[in-house]
Design an enzyme around this catalytic site. Structure first.
Site, PDB file in Angstrom:
ATOM      1  N   THR A 208      -9.025  -2.372   3.955  1.00 31.38           N
ATOM      2  CA  THR A 208      -9.119  -2.910   2.607  1.00 31.38           C
ATOM      3  C   THR A 208      -9.408  -4.404   2.697  1.00 31.38           C
ATOM      4  OG1 THR A 208      -8.005  -3.052   0.477  1.00 31.38           O
ATOM      5  CG2 THR A 208      -6.563  -3.146   2.421  1.00 31.38           C
TER       6      THR A 208
ATOM      7  N   ASP B 166     -14.954   5.279  -1.506  1.00 32.07           N
ATOM      8  CA  ASP B 166     -14.589   4.880  -2.868  1.00 32.07           C
ATOM      9  C   ASP B 166     -15.463   5.561  -3.928  1.00 32.07           C
ATOM     10  OD1 ASP B 166     -12.491   3.188  -2.177  1.00 32.07           O
ATOM     11  OD2 ASP B 166     -13.813   1.473  -1.886  1.00 32.07           O
TER      12      ASP B 166
ATOM     13  N   ASN C  37     -14.711   1.553   4.006  1.00 33.48           N
ATOM     14  CA  ASN C  37     -13.243   1.586   3.916  1.00 33.48           C
ATOM     15  C   ASN C  37     -12.620   2.593   4.884  1.00 33.48           C
ATOM     16  OD1 ASN C  37     -13.825   4.014   2.665  1.00 33.48           O
ATOM     17  ND2 ASN C  37     -12.276   3.768   1.083  1.00 33.48           N
TER      18      ASN C  37
ATOM     19  N   GLY D  40     -18.376  -5.229 -13.926  1.00 25.50           N
ATOM     20  CA  GLY D  40     -18.037  -5.932 -12.688  1.00 25.50           C
ATOM     21  C   GLY D  40     -19.141  -5.713 -11.665  1.00 25.50           C
ATOM     22  N   ALA D  41     -19.247  -6.649 -10.722  1.00 25.38           N
ATOM     23  CA  ALA D  41     -20.280  -6.525  -9.688  1.00 25.38           C
ATOM     24  C   ALA D  41     -19.748  -6.987  -8.337  1.00 25.38           C
ATOM     25  CB  ALA D  41     -21.520  -7.329 -10.084  1.00 25.38           C
ATOM     26  N   GLY D  42     -18.435  -6.931  -8.159  1.00 26.42           N
ATOM     27  CA  GLY D  42     -17.827  -7.290  -6.876  1.00 26.42           C
ATOM     28  C   GLY D  42     -17.844  -6.092  -5.933  1.00 26.42           C
ATOM     29  N   GLY D  43     -17.017  -6.164  -4.907  1.00 23.25           N
ATOM     30  CA  GLY D  43     -17.011  -5.135  -3.867  1.00 23.25           C
ATOM     31  C   GLY D  43     -16.772  -3.730  -4.406  1.00 23.25           C
ATOM     32  N   ALA D  44     -15.848  -3.588  -5.348  1.00 22.68           N
ATOM     33  CA  ALA D  44     -15.514  -2.257  -5.861  1.00 22.68           C
ATOM     34  C   ALA D  44     -16.683  -1.661  -6.642  1.00 22.68           C
ATOM     35  CB  ALA D  44     -14.274  -2.357  -6.757  1.00 22.68           C
TER      36      ALA D  44
ATOM     37  N   SER E 232       0.815  -1.226   0.000  1.00 22.93           N
ATOM     38  CA  SER E 232       0.000   0.000   0.000  1.00 22.93           C
ATOM     39  C   SER E 232       0.846   1.271   0.000  1.00 22.93           C
ATOM     40  CB  SER E 232      -0.906   0.010   1.224  1.00 22.93           C
ATOM     41  OG  SER E 232      -1.545   1.268   1.319  1.00 22.93           O
TER      42      SER E 232
ATOM     43  N   LYS F 102     -13.303  -5.590   4.821  1.00 23.56           N
ATOM     44  CA  LYS F 102     -14.361  -4.581   4.704  1.00 23.56           C
ATOM     45  C   LYS F 102     -15.694  -5.021   5.336  1.00 23.56           C
ATOM     46  CE  LYS F 102     -12.506  -1.874   0.907  1.00 23.56           C
ATOM     47  NZ  LYS F 102     -12.763  -1.248  -0.381  1.00 23.56           N
TER      48      LYS F 102
HETATM   49  P1  ATR Z   1     -15.038  -9.004  -4.494  1.00 21.00           P
HETATM   50  O1  ATR Z   1     -14.509  -7.657  -4.946  1.00 21.00           O
HETATM   51  O2  ATR Z   1     -16.450  -8.886  -4.054  1.00 21.00           O
HETATM   52  O3  ATR Z   1     -14.124  -9.732  -3.554  1.00 21.00           O
HETATM   53  P2  ATR Z   1     -14.029 -10.573  -6.671  1.00 21.00           P
HETATM   54  O4  ATR Z   1     -14.244 -12.032  -6.597  1.00 21.00           O
HETATM   55  O5  ATR Z   1     -12.675 -10.035  -6.388  1.00 21.00           O
HETATM   56  O6  ATR Z   1     -15.143  -9.897  -5.792  1.00 21.00           O
HETATM   57  O7  ATR Z   1     -14.448 -10.101  -8.120  1.00 21.00           O
HETATM   58  C1  ATR Z   1     -14.526  -8.767  -8.466  1.00 21.00           C
HETATM   59  C2  ATR Z   1     -15.135  -8.660  -9.848  1.00 21.00           C
HETATM   60  O8  ATR Z   1     -14.210  -9.123 -10.815  1.00 21.00           O
HETATM   61  C3  ATR Z   1     -16.400  -9.463 -10.065  1.00 21.00           C
HETATM   62  O9  ATR Z   1     -17.256  -8.707 -10.860  1.00 21.00           O
HETATM   63  C4  ATR Z   1     -15.906 -10.704 -10.792  1.00 21.00           C
HETATM   64  O10 ATR Z   1     -16.853 -11.312 -11.620  1.00 21.00           O
HETATM   65  P3  ATR Z   1     -17.800 -12.501 -11.056  1.00 21.00           P
HETATM   66  O11 ATR Z   1     -18.830 -11.828 -10.216  1.00 21.00           O
HETATM   67  O12 ATR Z   1     -18.351 -13.141 -12.244  1.00 21.00           O
HETATM   68  O13 ATR Z   1     -16.903 -13.411 -10.256  1.00 21.00           O
HETATM   69  C5  ATR Z   1     -14.860 -10.063 -11.658  1.00 21.00           C
HETATM   70  N1  ATR Z   1     -13.880 -11.033 -12.154  1.00 21.00           N
HETATM   71  C6  ATR Z   1     -12.809 -11.516 -11.495  1.00 21.00           C
HETATM   72  N2  ATR Z   1     -12.108 -12.360 -12.279  1.00 21.00           N
HETATM   73  C7  ATR Z   1     -12.767 -12.406 -13.469  1.00 21.00           C
HETATM   74  C8  ATR Z   1     -12.541 -13.061 -14.721  1.00 21.00           C
HETATM   75  N3  ATR Z   1     -11.487 -13.862 -14.890  1.00 21.00           N
HETATM   76  N4  ATR Z   1     -13.422 -12.863 -15.711  1.00 21.00           N
HETATM   77  C9  ATR Z   1     -14.488 -12.042 -15.554  1.00 21.00           C
HETATM   78  N5  ATR Z   1     -14.748 -11.389 -14.407  1.00 21.00           N
HETATM   79  C10 ATR Z   1     -13.899 -11.551 -13.395  1.00 21.00           C
END
Ligand code: ATR
Length: 282
Positions: A63, A103, A88, A128-132, A16, A67
């Site tokens: 981070t 963020d 965060n 994307g639909a993860g945490g970020a 970091s 979180k």
């Molecule tokens: P989090 O941020 O919630 O820990 P993550 O697993 O790190 O989640 O993933 C963050 C984002 O990256 C998600 O949108 C993930 O897509 P999925 O929801 O389908 O898992 C996306 N992502 C990570 N690797 C990927 C890949 N190889 N191809 C497509 N999307 C990917």
């Protein structure tokens, strides 16, 4: 020892550059404060939280992977962060922990600086639909974005996020697509900004996060990743206006600094210079 202590919880956290950025801010503002890396395994989070409280830390960032646990440990969570399920930044008010997410603000400021665009009334596509993506898209919904599109490999996660966004902002037009959907190219052409919010690109040998055939000239793209990525390179070659994640990283930190210090005008430029220098040295 500095009179005020702040820090960053993470696992791992060694990479970091937040200490350099935050300490430059404190110096520029004439505040005697330190910002420490607090590398802690998830099993030991509650123990370390008790420690920072006992030591009188005024606040901290958090981070991955802490979180959600930090949100659960907080005494009060700002409503948008609560809806997004992500915090965060924590302010320690004599043992009462107030949690925020900065963020979304960071991304909004980066978009303003780079493209001279405001969130209110805008159309944004999150790849994307993860945490970020959650933290930022829910903030954008709360700030009056007119339309939010979520594109994600796992469609059910995009749909879950869309439900959250609709709950926060019923007037916002929300759509979800899988990356392979034929409509995605046309949808991309109609938004103000595309935000790359997946983890693809974190590693130098990662593939391009958004297929190259979707990179139409003039498209505005923010890649949340703050190092050079294939998307940034190919996007620029294709005539897109591409921005990396450094601006977001800076402004999320500036907002944390502001929450901790209460300063109306945090020393943004000192923090920016320190951040860029630290990233170059890394
Ligand atoms: P989090 O941020 O919630 O820990 P993550 O697993 O790190 O989640 O993933 C963050 C984002 O990256 C998600 O949108 C993930 O897509 P999925 O929801 O389908 O898992 C996306 N992502 C990570 N690797 C990927 C890949 N190889 N191809 C497509 N999307 C990917």
């Amino acid at each position: 020892m500095a009179t005020q202590r702040y820090g960053l919880f993470g696992w791992p956290v060694k990479h970091s550059v937040s200490p350099q950025m935050q300490e430059a801010g404190f110096r520029a503002a004439g505040i005697d404060a330190s910002y420490e890396l607090i590398e802690v395994h998830p099993d030991e989070l509650s123990e370390r939280l008790a420690w920072v409280k006992a030591e009188g830390f005024r606040g901290w960032n958090t981070t991955v992977p802490h979180k959600p646990a930090m949100m659960a440990a907080a005494d009060q969570v700002e409503p948008t962060a609560q809806a997004a399920g992500s915090v965060n930044t924590v302010i320690n008010r004599d043992g009462f922990l107030e949690a925020h997410s900065t963020d979304g603000y960071g991304l909004a400021m980066s978009i303003r600086e780079s493209f001279d665009l405001e969130i209110s009334g805008g159309a944004f596509l999150f790849w994307g639909a993860g945490g970020a993506a959650r933290a930022t898209s829910v903030y954008f919904a709360g700030r009056g974005a007119a339309a939010i599109t979520i594109v994600n490999r796992t469609l059910s996660k995009a749909e879950d996020l869309a439900r959250v966004i609709r709950g926060v902002a019923p007037a916002c037009r929300v759509r979800v697509y899988s990356p392979a959907a034929a409509a995605v190219k046309e949808v991309l052409g109609g938004v103000d900004v595309v935000v790359q919010a997946t983890s693809i690109g974190l590693h130098a040998d990662d593939p391009i996060a958004i297929p190259a055939d979707l990179l139409i000239p003039g498209l505005r793209i923010v890649d949340m990743i703050y190092r050079p990525t294939r998307l940034l390179r190919r996007g620029a070659e294709a005539g897109c206006r591409v921005v990396d994640g450094k601006g977001m990283l800076l402004h999320q930190g500036v907002r944390s600094f502001q929450l901790w210090t209460g300063l109306a005008e945090p020393p943004v430029e000192a923090m920016r210079t320190a951040l860029h220098r630290a990233l170059e040295e890394n």
